[in-house]
Design a protein around this motif. Structure first.
Motif, PDB file in Angstrom:
ATOM      1  N   PHE A  95      -5.882   0.861   7.451  1.00 17.44           N
ATOM      2  CA  PHE A  95      -5.091  -0.220   6.866  1.00 17.44           C
ATOM      3  C   PHE A  95      -5.462  -1.577   7.474  1.00 17.44           C
ATOM      4  O   PHE A  95      -5.552  -2.583   6.764  1.00 17.44           O
ATOM      5  CB  PHE A  95      -3.596   0.040   7.055  1.00 17.44           C
ATOM      6  CG  PHE A  95      -3.084   1.272   6.362  1.00 17.44           C
ATOM      7  CD1 PHE A  95      -3.645   1.715   5.180  1.00 17.44           C
ATOM      8  CD2 PHE A  95      -2.021   1.987   6.895  1.00 17.44           C
ATOM      9  CE1 PHE A  95      -3.171   2.852   4.533  1.00 17.44           C
ATOM     10  CE2 PHE A  95      -1.534   3.126   6.262  1.00 17.44           C
ATOM     11  CZ  PHE A  95      -2.107   3.558   5.078  1.00 17.44           C
ATOM     12  N   SER A 102       0.505   5.401   0.321  1.00 21.62           N
ATOM     13  CA  SER A 102      -0.529   6.316   0.780  1.00 21.62           C
ATOM     14  C   SER A 102       0.074   7.653   1.187  1.00 21.62           C
ATOM     15  O   SER A 102       1.287   7.809   1.332  1.00 21.62           O
ATOM     16  CB  SER A 102      -1.295   5.709   1.958  1.00 21.62           C
ATOM     17  OG  SER A 102      -0.436   5.510   3.070  1.00 21.62           O
ATOM     18  N   CYS A 125       3.468   5.438   4.125  1.00 22.58           N
ATOM     19  CA  CYS A 125       2.547   6.559   4.186  1.00 22.58           C
ATOM     20  C   CYS A 125       3.312   7.856   4.391  1.00 22.58           C
ATOM     21  O   CYS A 125       4.042   8.002   5.373  1.00 22.58           O
ATOM     22  CB  CYS A 125       1.516   6.383   5.296  1.00 22.58           C
ATOM     23  SG  CYS A 125       0.292   7.723   5.356  1.00 22.58           S
ATOM     24  N   CYS A 131      -4.515   6.817  -1.362  1.00 26.65           N
ATOM     25  CA  CYS A 131      -4.264   5.422  -0.997  1.00 26.65           C
ATOM     26  C   CYS A 131      -4.285   4.569  -2.262  1.00 26.65           C
ATOM     27  O   CYS A 131      -5.259   4.598  -3.024  1.00 26.65           O
ATOM     28  CB  CYS A 131      -5.324   4.924  -0.006  1.00 26.65           C
ATOM     29  SG  CYS A 131      -4.998   3.266   0.645  1.00 26.65           S
ATOM     30  N   ILE A 138      -3.544   0.547  -3.508  1.00 23.63           N
ATOM     31  CA  ILE A 138      -3.272  -0.846  -3.151  1.00 23.63           C
ATOM     32  C   ILE A 138      -2.702  -1.565  -4.366  1.00 23.63           C
ATOM     33  O   ILE A 138      -3.281  -1.525  -5.459  1.00 23.63           O
ATOM     34  CB  ILE A 138      -4.546  -1.565  -2.672  1.00 23.63           C
ATOM     35  CG1 ILE A 138      -5.120  -0.857  -1.435  1.00 23.63           C
ATOM     36  CG2 ILE A 138      -4.246  -3.035  -2.351  1.00 23.63           C
ATOM     37  CD1 ILE A 138      -6.434  -1.460  -0.947  1.00 23.63           C
ATOM     38  N   THR A 192       2.925  -5.920   7.934  1.00 23.80           N
ATOM     39  CA  THR A 192       1.820  -6.645   8.556  1.00 23.80           C
ATOM     40  C   THR A 192       2.185  -8.106   8.777  1.00 23.80           C
ATOM     41  O   THR A 192       3.200  -8.606   8.279  1.00 23.80           O
ATOM     42  CB  THR A 192       0.548  -6.583   7.697  1.00 23.80           C
ATOM     43  OG1 THR A 192       0.679  -7.480   6.580  1.00 23.80           O
ATOM     44  CG2 THR A 192       0.284  -5.164   7.204  1.00 23.80           C
ATOM     45  N   ILE A 214       0.852  -1.182   0.000  1.00 23.70           N
ATOM     46  CA  ILE A 214       0.000   0.000   0.000  1.00 23.70           C
ATOM     47  C   ILE A 214       0.893   1.238   0.000  1.00 23.70           C
ATOM     48  O   ILE A 214       1.828   1.336   0.801  1.00 23.70           O
ATOM     49  CB  ILE A 214      -0.944   0.043   1.219  1.00 23.70           C
ATOM     50  CG1 ILE A 214      -1.991  -1.079   1.141  1.00 23.70           C
ATOM     51  CG2 ILE A 214      -1.642   1.395   1.311  1.00 23.70           C
ATOM     52  CD1 ILE A 214      -2.953  -1.095   2.320  1.00 23.70           C
ATOM     53  N   ILE A 254       3.667  -1.312   3.786  1.00 23.69           N
ATOM     54  CA  ILE A 254       2.889  -0.079   3.676  1.00 23.69           C
ATOM     55  C   ILE A 254       3.811   1.114   3.869  1.00 23.69           C
ATOM     56  O   ILE A 254       4.627   1.127   4.795  1.00 23.69           O
ATOM     57  CB  ILE A 254       1.777  -0.039   4.749  1.00 23.69           C
ATOM     58  CG1 ILE A 254       0.821  -1.231   4.591  1.00 23.69           C
ATOM     59  CG2 ILE A 254       1.008   1.281   4.689  1.00 23.69           C
ATOM     60  CD1 ILE A 254      -0.110  -1.419   5.774  1.00 23.69           C
ATOM     61  N   GLU A 274      -5.090   6.357   9.449  1.00 27.67           N
ATOM     62  CA  GLU A 274      -4.523   5.363   8.532  1.00 27.67           C
ATOM     63  C   GLU A 274      -4.258   4.045   9.247  1.00 27.67           C
ATOM     64  O   GLU A 274      -4.449   2.970   8.667  1.00 27.67           O
ATOM     65  CB  GLU A 274      -3.226   5.895   7.912  1.00 27.67           C
ATOM     66  CG  GLU A 274      -3.399   6.736   6.669  1.00 27.67           C
ATOM     67  CD  GLU A 274      -3.836   8.152   6.954  1.00 27.67           C
ATOM     68  OE1 GLU A 274      -4.241   8.844   6.004  1.00 27.67           O
ATOM     69  OE2 GLU A 274      -3.768   8.586   8.117  1.00 27.67           O
TER      70      GLU A 274
END
Length: 335
Positions: free
Chosen positions: A180, A152, A224, A238, A240, A216, A150, A222, A176
């Motif tokens: 997420f 963002s 940001c 955002c 993906i 994750t 991701i 991710i 966020e």
């Protein structure tokens, strides 16, 4: 049944929520108000809730037999005590973020709710109710295959002097963090924060911009960008990246104009305008569930996990290290 709601905290968001309950949504009425500045509550009563009773203390509002459910819109340091009081009274409570200012405080709320065996708390992470984010989630699940990354951004035109570096996490990136987790149905295992060259528009107490890097449990990466003095507008992005394709959060609806040799469309500057319909939807959902004596939407557990994750991000800010994120066992109530 008309749900009788008490609002604690009559500042900007408390006023806006009172307005939408009275003028936009269905099935509820604001019958009680409380603020540490009584004149603010009186002003709101005069403009939007003429039949509401004004209470000197939030605890007295919660205890009132005339109040079915509570909205906690006061300063963040008071959230824990008011949410715990609502749980003790057996009343559904909608709490604006943060659920508590510390992870320990959020855990006390989770423990109290789990002990009672019923979900009474909904946290104000409104992006779960935003049409664009829901479109993005459906597209990811139906068309993109396994999500891999991701990308963002969270950009504000400017922030006040009292905004300091950790607030980029606790006040800004906190949305966020929850979004997420909801998009991916996944939790974080590590956080890192890096600082690009500082903008000249940031005051001395805030490092701006910042880039947060998360991993994750399923291995999704991710990034940001948090840029709170971007100058040009309030801009949430955002994207993906999945095994089968890429999807972007849609831009807010705007008219495109051709004028004076320019092709352009306006960019919003106020977060209340950007997520106006999401605020409406989350509170309508809360109201609709009150007669059943429970809540839906983002839970106290989600608020607790957000607090743990944001604390790790702040530690990453301060140390420059990759910080491990470890979560306790989730109570069965939130399965």
């Amino acid at each position: 049944m008309t749900v009788k709601i008490g609002v604690i905290g009559t500042g900007m968001i408390g006023t806006d929520h009172t307005r939408r309950i009275q003028d936009v949504l269905t099935g509820a009425e604001v019958v009680a108000l409380s603020d540490y500045l009584p004149e603010n509550a009186e002003k709101l009563r005069a403009t939007h809730a003429r039949r509401a009773e004004v209470f000197a203390k939030g605890e007295d509002l919660i205890a009132s037999d005339n109040v079915d459910a509570v909205l906690v819109c006061s300063t963040g340091s008071t959230h824990e005590e008011y949410v715990l009081a609502a749980i003790a009274a057996g009343k559904p409570v909608f709490c604006e973020k943060p659920l508590a200012t510390t992870a320990e405080g959020a855990k006390r709320i989770v423990d109290a709710e789990a002990l009672g065996g019923k979900r009474l708390v909904q946290v104000g992470f409104m992006r779960r109710f935003d049409q664009g984010y829901n479109m993005l989630k459906r597209t990811m699940e139906e068309e993109l295959g396994t999500p891999l990354m991701i990308h963002s951004a969270h950009r504000n035109p400017a922030v006040p002097e009292q905004y300091v570096t950790p607030m980029a996490i606790h006040d800004t990136f906190i949305h966020e963090i929850d979004t997420f987790r909801w998009l991916l149905d996944d939790d974080f295992v590590s956080a890192q924060v890096v600082f690009p060259r500082k903008t000249k528009h940031a005051h001395e107490k805030v490092a701006d911009p910042q880039i947060v890097l998360l991993e994750t449990t399923k291995g999704v990466r991710i990034d940001c960008e948090i840029f709170v003095n971007c100058r040009y507008g309030y801009d949430i992005q955002c994207q993906i990246v999945g095994e089968e394709g890429v999807a972007n959060l849609p831009e807010p609806m705007a008219i495109t104009t051709r004028k004076e040799a320019r092709l352009s469309n306006a960019i919003l500057t106020d977060w209340k305008d950007r997520f106006k319909t999401a605020f409406d939807a989350e509170l309508q959902d809360f109201i609709d569930r009150v007669p059943s004596g429970s809540t839906g939407g983002p839970s106290a557990w989600d608020g607790y996990v957000a607090a743990i994750s944001s604390d790790a991000c702040v530690e990453a800010q301060e140390t420059g290290k990759i910080i491990e994120i470890s979560l306790p066992v989730r109570p069965a109530l939130y399965d």
